[in-house]
Design a protein around this motif. Structure first.
Motif, PDB file in Angstrom:
ATOM      1  N   UNK A   1       0.763  -1.265  -0.026  1.00 11.90           N
ATOM      2  CA  UNK A   1      -0.124  -0.218   0.237  1.00 11.90           C
ATOM      3  C   UNK A   1       1.081   1.163  -0.035  1.00 11.90           C
ATOM      4  N   UNK A   2       1.792   1.231  -0.842  1.00 13.07           N
ATOM      5  CA  UNK A   2       2.578   2.580  -1.068  1.00 13.07           C
ATOM      6  C   UNK A   2       3.238   2.610  -2.423  1.00 13.07           C
ATOM      7  N   UNK A   3       2.930   3.874  -2.987  1.00 16.91           N
ATOM      8  CA  UNK A   3       3.276   3.933  -4.455  1.00 16.91           C
ATOM      9  C   UNK A   3       4.775   4.310  -4.557  1.00 16.91           C
ATOM     10  N   UNK A   4       5.095   3.956  -5.801  1.00 14.33           N
ATOM     11  CA  UNK A   4       6.743   4.238  -5.861  1.00 14.33           C
ATOM     12  C   UNK A   4       6.831   5.556  -6.527  1.00 14.33           C
ATOM     13  N   UNK A   5       6.369   6.680  -5.899  1.00 13.57           N
ATOM     14  CA  UNK A   5       6.398   7.887  -6.118  1.00 13.57           C
ATOM     15  C   UNK A   5       7.406   8.668  -5.689  1.00 13.57           C
ATOM     16  N   UNK A   6       7.575   9.850  -5.621  1.00 11.47           N
ATOM     17  CA  UNK A   6       8.623  10.961  -4.996  1.00 11.47           C
ATOM     18  C   UNK A   6       8.965  10.669  -3.395  1.00 11.47           C
ATOM     19  N   UNK A   7       7.961  10.295  -2.603  1.00  9.56           N
ATOM     20  CA  UNK A   7       8.044   9.805  -1.233  1.00  9.56           C
ATOM     21  C   UNK A   7       8.886   8.513  -1.214  1.00  9.56           C
ATOM     22  N   UNK A   8       8.964   7.606  -2.063  1.00 13.02           N
ATOM     23  CA  UNK A   8       9.751   6.534  -2.218  1.00 13.02           C
ATOM     24  C   UNK A   8      11.059   6.631  -3.167  1.00 13.02           C
ATOM     25  N   UNK A   9      11.413   7.822  -3.723  1.00 13.68           N
ATOM     26  CA  UNK A   9      12.225   8.073  -4.714  1.00 13.68           C
ATOM     27  C   UNK A   9      12.035   7.328  -6.011  1.00 13.68           C
ATOM     28  N   UNK A  10      10.890   6.967  -6.315  1.00  5.78           N
ATOM     29  CA  UNK A  10      10.434   6.297  -7.638  1.00  5.78           C
ATOM     30  C   UNK A  10      10.728   4.898  -7.808  1.00  5.78           C
ATOM     31  N   UNK A  11      11.809   4.534  -6.759  1.00  6.83           N
ATOM     32  CA  UNK A  11      12.115   3.263  -6.786  1.00  6.83           C
ATOM     33  C   UNK A  11      13.335   3.065  -7.628  1.00  6.83           C
ATOM     34  N   UNK A  12      13.835   4.421  -7.909  1.00  6.16           N
ATOM     35  CA  UNK A  12      15.069   4.135  -9.060  1.00  6.16           C
ATOM     36  C   UNK A  12      16.310   4.492  -8.356  1.00  6.16           C
ATOM     37  N   UNK A  13      17.472   4.039  -9.129  1.00  2.00           N
ATOM     38  CA  UNK A  13      18.806   4.356  -8.577  1.00  2.00           C
ATOM     39  C   UNK A  13      18.937   5.811  -8.481  1.00  2.00           C
ATOM     40  N   UNK A  14      19.795   6.355  -7.812  1.00  3.67           N
ATOM     41  CA  UNK A  14      20.862   5.717  -6.751  1.00  3.67           C
ATOM     42  C   UNK A  14      20.298   5.510  -5.522  1.00  3.67           C
ATOM     43  N   UNK A  15      18.741   5.782  -5.191  1.00  5.20           N
ATOM     44  CA  UNK A  15      18.187   5.491  -3.989  1.00  5.20           C
ATOM     45  C   UNK A  15      18.016   3.865  -3.640  1.00  5.20           C
ATOM     46  N   UNK A  16      17.785   2.995  -4.848  1.00  4.27           N
ATOM     47  CA  UNK A  16      17.469   1.817  -4.851  1.00  4.27           C
ATOM     48  C   UNK A  16      18.433   1.367  -5.582  1.00  4.27           C
ATOM     49  N   UNK A  17      18.665  -0.210  -5.179  1.00  7.41           N
ATOM     50  CA  UNK A  17      19.193  -1.116  -5.959  1.00  7.41           C
ATOM     51  C   UNK A  17      18.746  -1.182  -7.621  1.00  7.41           C
ATOM     52  N   UNK A  18      19.746  -0.998  -8.853  1.00  7.22           N
ATOM     53  CA  UNK A  18      18.816  -1.566 -10.003  1.00  7.22           C
ATOM     54  C   UNK A  18      18.295  -2.677 -10.251  1.00  7.22           C
ATOM     55  N   UNK A  19      18.876  -3.764  -9.338  1.00  7.52           N
ATOM     56  CA  UNK A  19      18.407  -4.935  -9.370  1.00  7.52           C
ATOM     57  C   UNK A  19      17.307  -5.593  -8.178  1.00  7.52           C
ATOM     58  N   UNK A  20      16.761  -4.408  -7.549  1.00  9.52           N
ATOM     59  CA  UNK A  20      15.852  -4.586  -6.871  1.00  9.52           C
ATOM     60  C   UNK A  20      14.625  -5.524  -7.326  1.00  9.52           C
ATOM     61  N   UNK A  21      14.168  -6.329  -6.451  1.00 15.64           N
ATOM     62  CA  UNK A  21      12.626  -7.151  -6.930  1.00 15.64           C
ATOM     63  C   UNK A  21      11.629  -6.624  -5.929  1.00 15.64           C
ATOM     64  N   UNK A  22      10.641  -6.074  -6.837  1.00 22.72           N
ATOM     65  CA  UNK A  22       9.409  -5.731  -5.837  1.00 22.72           C
ATOM     66  C   UNK A  22       8.446  -6.453  -5.993  1.00 22.72           C
ATOM     67  N   UNK A  23       7.850  -6.936  -4.842  1.00 21.49           N
ATOM     68  CA  UNK A  23       6.452  -7.767  -4.565  1.00 21.49           C
ATOM     69  C   UNK A  23       5.303  -6.752  -4.219  1.00 21.49           C
ATOM     70  N   UNK A  24       4.691  -6.256  -5.298  1.00 26.00           N
ATOM     71  CA  UNK A  24       3.907  -5.102  -4.903  1.00 26.00           C
ATOM     72  C   UNK A  24       2.298  -5.396  -4.823  1.00 26.00           C
ATOM     73  N   UNK A  25       1.747  -5.034  -3.367  1.00 29.63           N
ATOM     74  CA  UNK A  25       0.389  -5.342  -3.356  1.00 29.63           C
ATOM     75  C   UNK A  25      -0.216  -3.967  -3.427  1.00 29.63           C
ATOM     76  N   UNK A  26      -1.409  -4.234  -4.186  1.00 29.98           N
ATOM     77  CA  UNK A  26      -2.238  -3.004  -4.219  1.00 29.98           C
ATOM     78  C   UNK A  26      -3.707  -3.271  -4.955  1.00 29.98           C
ATOM     79  N   UNK A  27      -4.529  -2.632  -4.625  1.00 27.13           N
ATOM     80  CA  UNK A  27      -6.034  -2.882  -5.144  1.00 27.13           C
ATOM     81  C   UNK A  27      -6.243  -2.444  -6.402  1.00 27.13           C
ATOM     82  N   UNK A  28      -5.426  -1.309  -6.879  1.00 26.64           N
ATOM     83  CA  UNK A  28      -5.263  -0.424  -7.987  1.00 26.64           C
ATOM     84  C   UNK A  28      -4.306  -1.279  -9.028  1.00 26.64           C
TER      85      UNK A  28
END
Ligand code: ADP
Length: 550
Positions: free
Chosen positions: A270-297
């Protein structure tokens, strides 16, 4: 014949959809709507600006899962409310805005406050309509309420033409609609669940991110079980704080940057990969990160980063599916991942502690928040806004319960604080709960909706406001520099755009309306004023703090 007016139909339809609260500012043509709402048993809170009224109504939606109404007049009234609608929609919070509008036979003639309201609201809402006749009012109200809570929650707009308010109709001709059921709950595809658990079991550095969607979903029990059964570290987003207590042993908020950067598998609840989470992009996230995403949308899945496992469904239901499949698997607590996170948490805690214990005057943010957090009861609702005030406050002020933090949110809206605090306090009053509402504001943020202090005092709402005053936006200038600038000439050409009046006595806004205002500069003054405010539960309270933060 049993006749009923348009205003009564709106009010009764809202009540039959279990809408309990209305915030607004009355005027022509909707005064009768507010009166009918009160007569139908809906609580009406008269506010000072429609924007704040809409913030308040949307906070009720988030806190209760059932929308409240923001009632506004036509034209400018509705336009003021658009800020609140946009904020609610961006936050995925339900709210119903009801706007009066021109009489139908005056449309396109340049009528008083005439505006294309249904069209204007479309951009800010999920549903925007005007009932075509009195008969249709209950059906439109039901659809507005249902649209606001089904699927991804958001805003709905209902336009009531001025001439419909007092027009009458025989009840026998009205299309009444019963209360819409609670939103349907869906589960994820079982193959995706298997894939998610496979990814989790193979993870070297797993992380669970808990967002305000999980708070809205009331999934605290399931999320806690997932964290405690799997032993995975978790990180709350700002309003995800409190779903599990901030002092939970698995909370790694104090090592946020490291956790985000080094995690190899992230469960996003229940969180979007928007500015609050730095879009999920490097350099704040690993380029190899695997996301298990739970959302009703469904449209949210794979935004910015392709989900390695896309779990479409309700967080509570999907986490239960994960728990059934993961069974007794547990991430080892002596892993290198836990060691590196704990090391960083200890180092960061030292830094904020040393900042907090500095005895400079004026106080710094860390000192002020350290003492405030020592005094705040664990169950208090914290409303927070302002740039530095909110950012530093997020790390220093702990939350222990879900939905106990309200802030500028996804849209980064400043001015939300007083409206949110009023909503929270009205709820507390209705539930006869003794939880305190503490609204911690930057001086600039406070300015946007400061007149709502009158609303707080009028309804005797037990709200404590703390204004952290640094004389400006981000930060202003000190009084001495300001005086020197004044001598130099035209302030419109000299005063830095970020400045506000130095040494403004915001606490007097509270005393102007009969609350208590305190000006505090030292730690001792801060502690004594806050303690006194917390002890007094009988009256509306105002602590306006003036630590002049450097
Ligand atoms: P945060 O600000 O905490 O990062 P966001 O508002 O960005 O959180 O994200 C919340 C997400 O939660 C939205 O994408 C929304 O669709 C989703 N959401 C809301 N309610 C539920 C629910 N009951 N089940 C699953 N997802 C939900």
């Amino acid at each position: 014949m049993d006749e009923v007016t348009g205003a009564q139909l709106v009010a009764e339809a809202l009540k039959s959809q279990n809408v309990e609260y209305m915030f607004g500012i009355v005027g022509v043509p909707i005064i009768e709507v507010a009166m009918a709402a009160q007569a139908a048993g809906i609580k009406y809170v008269g506010m000072r600006n429609e924007q704040a009224a809409c913030y308040a109504a949307s906070a009720i939606g988030y806190l209760t899962g059932r929308p409240a109404v923001c009632l506004v007049v036509s034209g400018p009234g509705l336009i003021h409310a658009l800020g609140g609608m946009a904020n609610a929609n961006m936050n995925c919070w339900p709210v119903i805005v009801i706007g009066g509008s021109s009489d139908r036979n005056q449309e396109t003639t340049g009528a008083f406050q005439e505006f294309p309201q249904v069209e204007a609201c479309r951009l800010y809402s999920k549903f925007s309509a005007r009932p075509s006749s009195l008969e249709m009012i209950p059906a439109v109200v039901e659809k507005a309420v249902r649209s606001s809570i089904y699927g991804r929650p958001g805003a709905s707009y209902i336009d009531i033409a001025g001439d419909m308010v007092n027009a009458k109709i025989d009840r026998a001709n009205v299309r009444f609609v019963s209360c819409c059921p609670a939103p349907p709950v869906s589960q994820a595809d079982s193959r995706e669940i298997t894939q998610a658990v496979r990814l989790l079991r193979a993870a070297q550095r797993p992380l669970i991110i808990i967002g305000k969607g999980a708070a809205y979903a009331r999934a605290e029990k399931e999320v806690r079980e997932l964290v405690e059964v799997t032993g995975i570290p978790f990180l709350p987003t700002p309003m995800g704080k409190g779903i599990l207590p901030d002092d939970h042993p698995n909370c790694v908020a104090a090592a946020r940057s490291r956790a985000l950067l080094q995690a190899d598998v992230i469960v996003l609840l229940g969180a979007r990969l928007n500015w609050i989470l730095h879009f999920g992009f490097p350099p704040r996230f690993s380029p190899h990160v695997k996301i298990i995403q739970v959302d009703l949308c469904a449209e949210e899945l794979s935004n910015n980063v392709r989900a390695a496992s896309a779990l479409l469904g309700d967080i509570g239901a999907v986490v239960r599916q994960l728990l059934e499949t993961v069974r007794s698997w547990r991430f080892p607590s002596d892993s290198q991942w836990w060691l590196t996170l704990k090391e960083k948490m200890t180092a960061n805690a030292q830094i904020s502690k040393s900042l907090a214990l500095r005895s400079t005057l004026p106080m710094n943010y860390y000192t002020a928040f350290h003492h405030i957090s020592e005094l705040l009861p664990k169950d208090c609702i914290i409303v927070s806004e302002g740039a530095n005030t909110m950012d530093i406050g997020r790390t220093m002020l702990l939350n222990y319960l879900p939905r106990h933090r309200l802030d500028a949110g996804t849209f980064g809206t400043m001015g939300v604080g007083p409206g949110f605090a009023i909503a929270a306090a009205v709820l507390e009053q209705t539930q006869k709960s003794a939880q305190r509402v503490v609204c911690i504001e930057g001086d600039s943020a406070f300015g946007f909706s400061g007149m709502e202090v009158e609303t707080m005092c009028r309804y005797k709402l037990p709200i404590i406001i703390i204004v952290i005053n640094n004389n400006g936006i981000y930060s202003g200038v000190d009084p001495k520099t300001w005086k020197e600038m004044e001598k130099m000439g035209d302030m419109t050409t000299i005063a830095p755009p970020v400045t506000l009046l130095p040494e403004a006595r915001y606490e007097q806004v509270m005393s102007a309306f009969g609350g208590r205002g305190y000006l505090v500069r030292t730690v001792e003054e801060l502690r004594s004023a806050l303690q006194e405010s917390l002890n007094n539960t009988q009256m509306n309270l105002g602590l306006l703090d003036y630590p002049y933060i450097i």
